[in-house]
Enzyme design. Structure first.
Site, PDB file in Angstrom:
ATOM      1  N   ARG A  56       0.851  -1.350   0.011  1.00 37.33           N
ATOM      2  CA  ARG A  56      -0.204  -0.037   0.196  1.00 37.33           C
ATOM      3  C   ARG A  56       0.825   1.398   0.000  1.00 37.33           C
ATOM      4  NH1 ARG A  56      -2.479   2.314   4.245  1.00 37.33           N
ATOM      5  NH2 ARG A  56      -2.201   0.438   5.572  1.00 37.33           N
ATOM      6  N   TYR A 109     -14.417  14.141 -18.861  1.00 39.34           N
ATOM      7  CA  TYR A 109     -14.609  12.914 -18.800  1.00 39.34           C
ATOM      8  C   TYR A 109     -15.853  12.634 -17.783  1.00 39.34           C
ATOM      9  CZ  TYR A 109     -14.300   7.991 -17.037  1.00 39.34           C
ATOM     10  OH  TYR A 109     -14.588   6.821 -16.876  1.00 39.34           O
ATOM     11  N   ASP A 181      -5.907  16.631 -16.744  1.00 36.66           N
ATOM     12  CA  ASP A 181      -6.011  15.382 -17.527  1.00 36.66           C
ATOM     13  C   ASP A 181      -5.426  15.372 -18.712  1.00 36.66           C
ATOM     14  OD1 ASP A 181      -6.736  13.005 -18.531  1.00 36.66           O
ATOM     15  OD2 ASP A 181      -8.821  13.008 -17.689  1.00 36.66           O
ATOM     16  N   LYS A 206      -5.895   3.690 -20.603  1.00 35.23           N
ATOM     17  CA  LYS A 206      -5.832   4.095 -21.819  1.00 35.23           C
ATOM     18  C   LYS A 206      -4.866   3.951 -22.719  1.00 35.23           C
ATOM     19  CE  LYS A 206     -10.071   5.385 -20.635  1.00 35.23           C
ATOM     20  NZ  LYS A 206     -10.096   5.417 -19.172  1.00 35.23           N
TER      21      LYS A 206
END
Length: 394
Positions: A56, A109, A181, A206
């Site tokens: 983590r 988005y 972004d 992506k």
């Protein structure tokens, strides 16, 4: 890694590890690591972003991915997460608190819009949405409690652009953090940090991974900002798996070549569609008809592998076309080896209401086409036969 190296070289060598002689990167699957002594354990636990303490907190395979993307974007540091939304949400939680204000674009988005419209207000965060094509709108939206300006350029799915240099200059005068972004453009086509942006995010799912088999995100920026995000990240728990990180590293090796092909293919499809009698409009910054084409040429080196368009026949014609095409698949996401197309209004219907979709400019008949690695002539021929179903042949 030396900054003078070309991007293609950085994508291949930026993660070089002197402690790991393997030519192919090693997958470090372990959740935790042992220490030889109490002193060694304390050292592991006290390091910022330790890669060999607990997964983590970090992971050596994850660290490889972070080094490559940071080098590609020209950033000091990066932090990989389990998804693009994980990167966006964790960044927002790090720098924005109850009583703060965020300025964001109307065209973004769908997941980001849903986060800002539906979730942020529950925590006392105020959000103002503006037209990203109007720099003055950003200035008018700023308030004394504005802490962040959120950008996405080109935007998904309308391919609208933000003048990053102008907006970031405005933000700096007010001491406001900017967060962009860069998923659609990728660092091959655009580097927002060079335009003054503070933090840059990618949905690694992506084009960066590029094979439709990874779920991951990443945010890059100065070490000071990334360290602050990391502290939130360890509590939020949006942790990328080592195997996803390894697959993303593998995909990064070919990012430049894939994007060069997708840039060329998307341009060819846009040039074809813009002259077709059945097509009402085409959104692609590489078109001279695009209202922000000059801005695209100024801040982008390539125009990307995503375009969107509307047919004169609206939603009915859009569904007819999608069903008639043989090569692209009806699927979400973008940047993979196989072309995908979808109606964003249908894809985001579970995240945004009809009114919110309309405000974001997402018409019911809008089609988003994300090109893959097929030859452009084959895709154009497929579009030609598909468009004939709508009653117009071009």
């Amino acid at each position: 890694m030396d900054s003078y190296l070309a991007l293609e070289t950085l994508l291949t060598h930026a993660d070089a590890d002197a402690d790991d002689p393997a030519v192919a990167p090693t997958i470090h699957q372990s959740v935790n690591y042992s220490a030889a002594s109490a002193e060694d354990f304390d050292a592991l636990n006290s390091d910022v972003n330790p890669a060999r303490y607990y997964r983590r907190y970090g992971n050596p395979t994850q660290a490889r991915l972070e080094r490559i993307v940071a080098a590609a974007e020209g950033a000091e540091a990066a932090l990989a997460t389990a998804s693009g939304m994980g990167a966006t949400t964790t960044t927002l939680l790090t720098f924005v608190s109850q009583g703060d204000h965020v300025v964001a674009q109307r065209s973004m988005y769908g997941g980001t819009l849903s986060l800002l419209r539906d979730i942020a207000p529950r925590f006392g965060i105020e959000v103002t949405f503006v037209d990203q094509t109007d720099t003055a709108a950003f200035e008018q939206a700023i308030k004394p409690n504005t802490k962040m300006i959120m950008l996405e350029t080109p935007s998904n799915p309308l391919l609208q652009l933000t003048d990053m240099a102008a907006v970031t200059a405005l933000a700096r005068t007010h001491g406001i953090l900017t967060f962009a972004d860069n998923t659609i453009a990728t660092p091959v086509n655009q580097k927002p940090l060079d335009q003054g942006v503070d933090l840059v995010m990618h949905s690694v799912t992506k084009a960066i991974s590029g094979h439709a088999d990874v779920q991951a995100g990443i945010v890059v920026g100065s070490k000071e900002l990334i360290d602050r995000i990391w502290k939130t990240h360890t509590m939020a728990g949006s942790i990328v798996s080592p195997f996803d990180a390894w697959l993303a590293v593998r995909g990064l090796r070919t990012l430049s070549m894939r994007m060069e092909r997708q840039n060329r293919c998307a341009q060819a499809l846009a040039d074809y569609l813009v002259t077709h009698p059945a097509v009402r409009s085409v959104n692609y910054p590489g078109l001279t008809e695009h209202p922000q084409h000059d801005l695209a040429k100024r801040q982008m080196s390539g125009f990307g592998g995503v375009l969107s368009f509307e047919l004169s026949g609206g939603e009915t014609a859009a569904e007819q076309l999608i069903s008639a095409l043989r090569l692209p698949v009806r699927a979400s996401s973008l940047g993979g080896t196989r072309s995908t197309l979808v109606r964003p209004a249908a894809m985001w219907s579970n995240e945004l209401t009809e009114e919110q979709l309309e405000e974001a400019g997402v018409a019911g008949g809008l089609i988003r086409f994300a090109v893959g690695l097929e030859h452009e002539d084959d895709l154009i021929n497929d579009l030609r036969q598909g468009l004939s179903v709508t009653g117009a042949v071009g």
